[in-house]
Design a protein around this motif. Structure first.
Motif, PDB file in Angstrom:
ATOM      1  N   ILE A 104     -41.495  -0.760 -40.053  1.00 24.63           N
ATOM      2  CA  ILE A 104     -40.838  -0.616 -38.759  1.00 24.63           C
ATOM      3  C   ILE A 104     -41.735  -1.014 -37.585  1.00 24.63           C
ATOM      4  O   ILE A 104     -41.410  -0.750 -36.437  1.00 24.63           O
ATOM      5  N   MET A 105     -42.846  -1.678 -37.887  1.00 22.44           N
ATOM      6  CA  MET A 105     -43.787  -2.069 -36.838  1.00 22.44           C
ATOM      7  C   MET A 105     -43.121  -2.955 -35.780  1.00 22.44           C
ATOM      8  O   MET A 105     -43.322  -2.754 -34.583  1.00 22.44           O
ATOM      9  N   ASP A 106     -42.312  -3.911 -36.205  1.00 24.79           N
ATOM     10  CA  ASP A 106     -41.641  -4.782 -35.231  1.00 24.79           C
ATOM     11  C   ASP A 106     -40.673  -3.995 -34.348  1.00 24.79           C
ATOM     12  O   ASP A 106     -40.547  -4.282 -33.158  1.00 24.79           O
ATOM     13  N   ALA A 107     -40.001  -3.011 -34.910  1.00 21.96           N
ATOM     14  CA  ALA A 107     -39.098  -2.179 -34.111  1.00 21.96           C
ATOM     15  C   ALA A 107     -39.882  -1.413 -33.049  1.00 21.96           C
ATOM     16  O   ALA A 107     -39.461  -1.318 -31.894  1.00 21.96           O
ATOM     17  N   HIS A 108     -41.041  -0.900 -33.411  1.00 22.39           N
ATOM     18  CA  HIS A 108     -41.884  -0.188 -32.445  1.00 22.39           C
ATOM     19  C   HIS A 108     -42.375  -1.137 -31.349  1.00 22.39           C
ATOM     20  O   HIS A 108     -42.425  -0.760 -30.176  1.00 22.39           O
TER      21      HIS A 108
END
Length: 57
Positions: free
Chosen positions: A28-32
């Protein structure tokens, strides 16, 4: 891992949560990063709208 899931399951049951372990775990790094971008470039309210939209059906 078994000890962790057993412990978390016990904690969950105590507060009415039935945890289901397994399935797909996503990165979920891109979402963060997206949320942080909108928070910094637009406003915290805009970021909140994005986050809240993820939890509505």
């Amino acid at each position: 891992m078994k000890k962790y899931t057993t412990l978390m399951s016990a904690y969950g049951v105590a507060v009415g949560i039935d945890f289901k372990f397994g399935g797909t775990i996503a990165n979920i790094m891109d979402a963060h990063r997206l949320i942080q971008h909108y928070q910094e470039e637009m406003s915290p309210e805009t970021a909140d709208k994005i986050v809240n939209s993820l939890y509505t059906q």
